[in-house]
Design a protein around this motif. Structure first.
Motif, PDB file in Angstrom:
ATOM      1  N   ARG A 102       0.846  -1.201   0.000  1.00  0.00           N
ATOM      2  CA  ARG A 102       0.000   0.000   0.000  1.00  0.00           C
ATOM      3  C   ARG A 102       0.877   1.245   0.000  1.00  0.00           C
ATOM      4  N   PHE A 103       0.626   2.140  -0.961  1.00  0.00           N
ATOM      5  CA  PHE A 103       1.335   3.412  -1.033  1.00  0.00           C
ATOM      6  C   PHE A 103       0.317   4.516  -1.319  1.00  0.00           C
ATOM      7  N   GLU A 104       0.468   5.642  -0.620  1.00  0.00           N
ATOM      8  CA  GLU A 104      -0.488   6.734  -0.732  1.00  0.00           C
ATOM      9  C   GLU A 104       0.230   8.067  -0.877  1.00  0.00           C
ATOM     10  N   VAL A 105      -0.376   8.973  -1.642  1.00  0.00           N
ATOM     11  CA  VAL A 105       0.107  10.353  -1.718  1.00  0.00           C
ATOM     12  C   VAL A 105      -0.397  11.095  -0.487  1.00  0.00           C
ATOM     13  N   GLY A 106       0.495  11.790   0.189  1.00  0.00           N
ATOM     14  CA  GLY A 106       0.086  12.550   1.362  1.00  0.00           C
ATOM     15  C   GLY A 106       1.237  13.342   1.934  1.00  0.00           C
ATOM     16  N   SER A 107       0.917  14.266   2.820  1.00  0.00           N
ATOM     17  CA  SER A 107       1.919  15.098   3.477  1.00  0.00           C
ATOM     18  C   SER A 107       2.108  14.643   4.918  1.00  0.00           C
ATOM     19  N   MET A 108       3.338  14.572   5.353  1.00  0.00           N
ATOM     20  CA  MET A 108       3.650  14.068   6.695  1.00  0.00           C
ATOM     21  C   MET A 108       3.088  14.929   7.809  1.00  0.00           C
ATOM     22  N   ASP A 109       2.757  16.182   7.521  1.00  0.00           N
ATOM     23  CA  ASP A 109       2.255  17.055   8.576  1.00  0.00           C
ATOM     24  C   ASP A 109       0.736  17.074   8.644  1.00  0.00           C
ATOM     25  N   ALA A 110       0.056  16.333   7.758  1.00  0.00           N
ATOM     26  CA  ALA A 110      -1.412  16.302   7.749  1.00  0.00           C
ATOM     27  C   ALA A 110      -1.846  14.953   7.190  1.00  0.00           C
ATOM     28  N   LEU A 111      -1.663  13.918   7.985  1.00  0.00           N
ATOM     29  CA  LEU A 111      -1.895  12.557   7.519  1.00  0.00           C
ATOM     30  C   LEU A 111      -3.383  12.191   7.602  1.00  0.00           C
ATOM     31  N   ALA A 112      -3.837  11.447   6.606  1.00  0.00           N
ATOM     32  CA  ALA A 112      -5.225  10.977   6.582  1.00  0.00           C
ATOM     33  C   ALA A 112      -5.331   9.700   7.408  1.00  0.00           C
ATOM     34  N   LEU A 113      -4.954   9.811   8.672  1.00  0.00           N
ATOM     35  CA  LEU A 113      -4.941   8.679   9.596  1.00  0.00           C
ATOM     36  C   LEU A 113      -5.602   9.100  10.900  1.00  0.00           C
ATOM     37  N   ALA A 114      -6.211   8.122  11.567  1.00  0.00           N
ATOM     38  CA  ALA A 114      -6.868   8.404  12.850  1.00  0.00           C
ATOM     39  C   ALA A 114      -5.837   8.558  13.963  1.00  0.00           C
ATOM     40  N   ASP A 115      -6.234   9.199  15.032  1.00  0.00           N
ATOM     41  CA  ASP A 115      -5.391   9.257  16.224  1.00  0.00           C
ATOM     42  C   ASP A 115      -5.059   7.837  16.680  1.00  0.00           C
ATOM     43  N   ASP A 116      -3.800   7.625  17.085  1.00  0.00           N
ATOM     44  CA  ASP A 116      -3.357   6.338  17.655  1.00  0.00           C
ATOM     45  C   ASP A 116      -3.494   5.158  16.696  1.00  0.00           C
ATOM     46  N   GLU A 117      -3.510   5.423  15.386  1.00  0.00           N
ATOM     47  CA  GLU A 117      -3.746   4.344  14.418  1.00  0.00           C
ATOM     48  C   GLU A 117      -2.518   3.465  14.202  1.00  0.00           C
ATOM     49  N   LEU A 118      -1.332   4.016  14.379  1.00  0.00           N
ATOM     50  CA  LEU A 118      -0.103   3.306  14.012  1.00  0.00           C
ATOM     51  C   LEU A 118       0.638   2.791  15.234  1.00  0.00           C
ATOM     52  N   ARG A 119       1.438   1.764  14.993  1.00  0.00           N
ATOM     53  CA  ARG A 119       2.356   1.266  16.014  1.00  0.00           C
ATOM     54  C   ARG A 119       3.799   1.665  15.729  1.00  0.00           C
ATOM     55  N   GLY A 120       4.037   2.177  14.545  1.00  0.00           N
ATOM     56  CA  GLY A 120       5.386   2.626  14.216  1.00  0.00           C
ATOM     57  C   GLY A 120       5.372   3.650  13.110  1.00  0.00           C
ATOM     58  N   VAL A 121       6.309   4.580  13.169  1.00  0.00           N
ATOM     59  CA  VAL A 121       6.528   5.570  12.108  1.00  0.00           C
ATOM     60  C   VAL A 121       8.006   5.570  11.766  1.00  0.00           C
ATOM     61  N   LEU A 122       8.298   5.414  10.487  1.00  0.00           N
ATOM     62  CA  LEU A 122       9.659   5.559   9.982  1.00  0.00           C
ATOM     63  C   LEU A 122       9.731   6.837   9.163  1.00  0.00           C
ATOM     64  N   SER A 123      10.616   7.727   9.555  1.00  0.00           N
ATOM     65  CA  SER A 123      10.902   8.944   8.785  1.00  0.00           C
ATOM     66  C   SER A 123      12.376   8.876   8.402  1.00  0.00           C
ATOM     67  N   TRP A 124      12.644   8.265   7.254  1.00  0.00           N
ATOM     68  CA  TRP A 124      14.001   7.911   6.832  1.00  0.00           C
ATOM     69  C   TRP A 124      14.505   8.966   5.861  1.00  0.00           C
ATOM     70  N   TYR A 125      15.195   9.978   6.391  1.00  0.00           N
ATOM     71  CA  TYR A 125      15.700  11.089   5.582  1.00  0.00           C
ATOM     72  C   TYR A 125      14.553  11.815   4.877  1.00  0.00           C
ATOM     73  N   SER A 126      13.402  11.893   5.535  1.00  0.00           N
ATOM     74  CA  SER A 126      12.254  12.549   4.912  1.00  0.00           C
ATOM     75  C   SER A 126      11.914  13.894   5.542  1.00  0.00           C
ATOM     76  N   ILE A 127      12.416  14.181   6.745  1.00  0.00           N
ATOM     77  CA  ILE A 127      12.190  15.523   7.300  1.00  0.00           C
ATOM     78  C   ILE A 127      13.308  16.476   6.899  1.00  0.00           C
ATOM     79  N   ILE A 128      14.243  16.005   6.088  1.00  0.00           N
ATOM     80  CA  ILE A 128      15.417  16.837   5.779  1.00  0.00           C
ATOM     81  C   ILE A 128      15.048  18.081   4.980  1.00  0.00           C
TER      82      ILE A 128
END
Length: 208
Positions: free
Chosen positions: A95-121
């Motif tokens: 699954r891959f989606e277009v979206g911005s890291m500062d305004a995710l189309a995800l519910a509160d507490d939906e994830l168990r992990g977040v990887l930001s691999w050289y993406s906030i640079i």
């Protein structure tokens, strides 16, 4: 808001323009990086079987696929529609989606992990706290965050001429403090000196 939209548009358009070349140049990029693979393996061990994990700023999907191969229930989000098209074509079972890291189309507490691999640079420093707040919003209590970034080697936050668009190097202590201020606790960190062909030290922060 207009200023934020401007840098987001600039980043998305820049990666759209080089997506095919970028994908080719970064093929098998993890192969010569055992320390980076080790950090990802620790993250995978912590989030495996815990629930959904998102790679935010996934590019062509290679790191997401690496985590998938380590047994992680992972999907990718990226600002660049062309990058997402490449990722979907390369990994049709993911699954891959277009979206911005500062305004995710995800519910509160939906994830168990977040990887930001050289993406906030590419995020202007003043905007980074909002990104960490969004990471915290979508992570369930006890969830894990792994950051990969270019370290500034003791200098203040420093812009540099990234090959795609302007990027920033961060002192690891400063970035860790911003994450702590957003509600994260540090588990560990790894600094890696640049290899041949690399310009800067690499920083990695593991938080929960």
């Amino acid at each position: 808001m207009a200023e934020s939209s401007s840098y987001l548009d600039t980043t998305a358009n820049a990666y759209d323009a080089v997506a095919v070349l970028y994908t080719e140049l970064t093929r098998n990029y993890l192969d010569p990086l055992p320390l980076d693979r080790a950090v990802l393996a620790v993250f995978a061990e912590l989030v495996r079987d815990a629930g959904p994990v998102a790679e935010l700023g996934c590019g062509p999907g290679r790191t997401s696929a690496h985590l998938r191969d380590l047994g992680v229930d992972v999907f990718g989000v990226d600002l660049s529609p062309v990058m997402i098209d490449i990722a979907r074509e390369a990994y049709p079972d993911m699954r891959f989606e277009v979206g911005s890291m500062d305004a995710l189309a995800l519910a509160d507490d939906e994830l168990r992990g977040v990887l930001s691999w050289y993406s906030i640079i590419h995020v202007p420093p003043r905007e980074v706290p909002a990104y960490f707040a969004e990471f915290r919003r979508v992570l369930a209590p006890g969830g894990h965050l792994l950051l990969g970034f270019f370290e500034s080697e003791g200098d203040p936050v420093t812009p540099f001429d990234h090959k795609v668009t302007t990027a920033y190097r961060w002192p690891i202590d400063d970035l860790a403090k911003l994450a702590t201020d957003a509600g994260f606790l540090e588990i560990g960190r790894m600094l890696r000196e640049p290899l041949e062909g690399e310009r800067f030290r690499r920083g990695h922060l593991l938080m929960h």
